[in-house]
Enzyme design. Structure first.
Site, PDB file in Angstrom:
ATOM      1  N   HIS A   1       2.983  -6.963  -2.708  1.00 30.79           N
ATOM      2  CA  HIS A   1       1.804  -5.935  -1.774  1.00 30.79           C
ATOM      3  C   HIS A   1       0.717  -5.887  -3.169  1.00 30.79           C
ATOM      4  CE1 HIS A   1       3.483  -1.899  -2.608  1.00 30.79           C
ATOM      5  NE2 HIS A   1       4.698  -2.386  -2.784  1.00 30.79           N
TER       6      HIS A   1
ATOM      7  N   ALA B   1       9.763  -5.148  -5.189  1.00 25.49           N
ATOM      8  CA  ALA B   1      10.382  -5.004  -5.879  1.00 25.49           C
ATOM      9  C   ALA B   1      11.517  -4.116  -6.479  1.00 25.49           C
ATOM     10  CB  ALA B   1       9.383  -4.781  -6.639  1.00 25.49           C
TER      11      ALA B   1
ATOM     12  N   ASN C   1       2.586   0.363 -14.942  1.00 21.76           N
ATOM     13  CA  ASN C   1       2.186   0.601 -13.841  1.00 21.76           C
ATOM     14  C   ASN C   1       0.927   1.815 -13.941  1.00 21.76           C
ATOM     15  OD1 ASN C   1       4.922   1.760 -13.918  1.00 21.76           O
ATOM     16  ND2 ASN C   1       4.267   2.934 -11.621  1.00 21.76           N
TER      17      ASN C   1
ATOM     18  N   THR D   1      19.029 -11.747   7.179  1.00 24.14           N
ATOM     19  CA  THR D   1      17.592 -12.987   7.751  1.00 24.14           C
ATOM     20  C   THR D   1      16.369 -12.679   7.074  1.00 24.14           C
ATOM     21  OG1 THR D   1      18.226 -12.651   9.548  1.00 24.14           O
ATOM     22  CG2 THR D   1      15.858 -14.296   9.452  1.00 24.14           C
TER      23      THR D   1
ATOM     24  N   CYS E   1       4.678   6.496  -6.798  1.00 20.28           N
ATOM     25  CA  CYS E   1       5.963   5.610  -6.206  1.00 20.28           C
ATOM     26  C   CYS E   1       7.394   6.402  -6.351  1.00 20.28           C
ATOM     27  CB  CYS E   1       6.310   4.360  -6.848  1.00 20.28           C
ATOM     28  SG  CYS E   1       5.300   3.041  -6.410  1.00 20.28           S
TER      29      CYS E   1
ATOM     30  N   GLN F   1       2.959  -5.618 -12.138  1.00 17.49           N
ATOM     31  CA  GLN F   1       1.762  -5.858 -12.763  1.00 17.49           C
ATOM     32  C   GLN F   1       0.944  -6.364 -13.330  1.00 17.49           C
ATOM     33  OE1 GLN F   1      -0.188  -2.755 -10.731  1.00 17.49           O
ATOM     34  NE2 GLN F   1       1.737  -1.801 -10.808  1.00 17.49           N
TER      35      GLN F   1
HETATM   36  N1  PLP Z   1       7.722  -2.463 -10.233  1.00 13.21           N
HETATM   37  C1  PLP Z   1       6.837  -1.695 -10.405  1.00 13.21           C
HETATM   38  C2  PLP Z   1       6.167  -1.625 -11.633  1.00 13.21           C
HETATM   39  C3  PLP Z   1       5.763  -0.808  -9.143  1.00 13.21           C
HETATM   40  O1  PLP Z   1       4.254  -0.680  -9.687  1.00 13.21           O
HETATM   41  C4  PLP Z   1       6.096  -0.864  -7.903  1.00 13.21           C
HETATM   42  C5  PLP Z   1       5.414  -0.631  -7.210  1.00 13.21           C
HETATM   43  O2  PLP Z   1       4.904   0.960  -7.571  1.00 13.21           O
HETATM   44  C6  PLP Z   1       7.891  -1.719  -7.625  1.00 13.21           C
HETATM   45  C7  PLP Z   1       8.586  -1.515  -9.276  1.00 13.21           C
HETATM   46  C8  PLP Z   1       8.446  -1.743  -6.067  1.00 13.21           C
HETATM   47  O3  PLP Z   1       7.538  -2.291  -5.376  1.00 13.21           O
HETATM   48  P1  PLP Z   1       7.920  -1.988  -4.671  1.00 13.21           P
HETATM   49  O4  PLP Z   1       7.756  -0.558  -3.490  1.00 13.21           O
HETATM   50  O5  PLP Z   1       7.200  -2.948  -3.273  1.00 13.21           O
HETATM   51  O6  PLP Z   1       9.742  -2.081  -3.876  1.00 13.21           O
END
Ligand code: PLP
Length: 363
Positions: free
Chosen positions: A188, A60, A138, A224, A308, A168
């Site tokens: 994930h 993401a 999130n 790829t 994050c 989310q």
């Molecule tokens: N956006 C939101 C709302 C998220 O909760 C997350 C993951 O925690 C992400 C983006 C980023 O995802 P990733 O770590 O898979 O790049």
């Protein structure tokens, strides 16, 4: 281990696709892989109820970066809008845009975690190039009426690109992406693999690539394709969407059962009208991080905020919208894979932990 940190990541469904070919190869293995990716794209578009193109990314984070930087290269406007509580993978892009000479409006989220429609409308200008607003938050679980927000933006400036990070929301709640130009989701958070994300470009919307190299994915993202990840994302989405309503009800049942602890603890729900998948609470006199550690020692995983920030620091979004509850915040995020037995165990452990840490007596 009992796992209630499903907003950080979810346990992946076992999934071993037999299609390992390089989708750009001309032989049978490559053609098969390419065909399977096409099917996965059709599946994802149908669940999102949109016509368009999907660009597969490493997650993401990359999808958000592509949406933000990729759409601005096609636009001459120098004003952009987001909220003051976006995920770091959005916030950091806007901070970078400031350094590149863009004027950024950070709409303040209210106590309920949402931005005001009136403030959004006032913020949109003729030179607004891009608006990016989360679908479900999130940390708080706050849910925006994204269709309405996109409508407001396009009502004032039809050329502004509207992006939502729906990580989310996708596969968890009923979504409505009508009017939205770009949508981010990833594997994930819905029991797919890590390292796979997707950016949906509604028909007619163009972005410039941010990676250069081979001409994969129609030149939109060099490298790829992660065939296994893409198929795992589509497989996870199928599981999520086939039972969207019943999963929602099941998870809501977990949340309601857990919240019965508020009969004993005077806890605060930090976002009332939230997605049932994410519950953010503050327990008086109990530091969230200390309770988290106590639960972890019993094999129970919860969090105090987003995982994050790249470090295990103490930032959480309540510091921005309601600082007096930030220290005591605890995020419990559910999955349809949890069981009621696990919720009972969590309840008991939180009650025990809170009473040990605060001296609160249980009835
Ligand atoms: N956006 C939101 C709302 C998220 O909760 C997350 C993951 O925690 C992400 C983006 C980023 O995802 P990733 O770590 O898979 O790049």
């Amino acid at each position: 281990m009992i796992y209630f940190d499903n907003a950080a990541t979810t346990p992946p469904l076992p999934f071993f696709p037999p299609w390992f070919g390089n989708p750009s190869s001309l032989h049978e293995a490559g053609i098969r892989a390419e065909g399977e990716i096409r099917k996965a794209t059709g599946t994802l578009l149908s669940f999102a109820a949109q016509n368009g193109v999907i660009v597969y990314t490493s997650g993401a984070t990359e999808a958000n970066n592509t949406a933000i930087f990729g759409s601005l290269r096609k636009h001459s406007g120098k004003h952009v809008i987001t909220t003051n509580i976006e995920h770091p993978s959005v916030v950091a892009c806007f901070q970078r845009l400031e350094g590149m000479g863009y004027e950024v409006t950070y709409l303040p989220a209210a106590e309920n975690g949402c931005v005001s429609e009136a403030e959004l409308s006032d913020a949109v200008r003729p030179d607004t190039a891009l608006v990016s607003i989360f679908y479900v938050h999130n940390e708080l679980g706050a849910v925006h009426d994204i269709r309405r927000l996109a409508e407001i933006v396009h009502g004032k400036n039809k050329d502004a690109v509207f992006h939502t990070d729906a990580v989310q929301a996708f596969g968890k709640i009923k979504t409505d992406f009508r009017g939205v130009d770009l949508v981010t989701f990833c594997g994930h958070k819905i029991h797919g693999a890590k390292g796979i994300g997707a950016l949906l470009l509604k028909n007619g919307i163009r972005v410039d690539p941010i990676f250069f190299g081979g001409g994969q994915q129609g030149g939109l993202r060099a490298g790829t394709e992660n065939v296994e990840g893409i198929l795992s994302l589509a497989n996870a989405a199928k599981h999520a969407y086939e039972n969207l309503d019943s999963n929602f009800q099941k998870v809501k049942g977990f949340r309601d059962e857990f919240l019965k602890i508020s009969e004993v603890l005077g806890l605060r729900i930090n976002c009332e009208d939230a997605s049932p998948y994410i519950l953010n609470i503050s327990i008086p006199n109990v530091k969230g991080e200390i309770l988290l550690n106590a639960l972890s020692a019993e094999g129970i995983c919860v969090s105090t905020g987003s995982a994050c920030h790249g470090t295990r620091d103490k930032k959480n979004v309540l510091r921005t919208i309601n600082p007096k509850y930030a220290e005591n915040a605890l995020r419990v995020s559910f999955s349809y894979m949890n069981t009621m037995e696990e919720v009972y165990t969590l309840k008991e452990a939180v009650l025990r932990g809170a009473s040990n840490l605060s001296g609160i007596r249980r009835r």
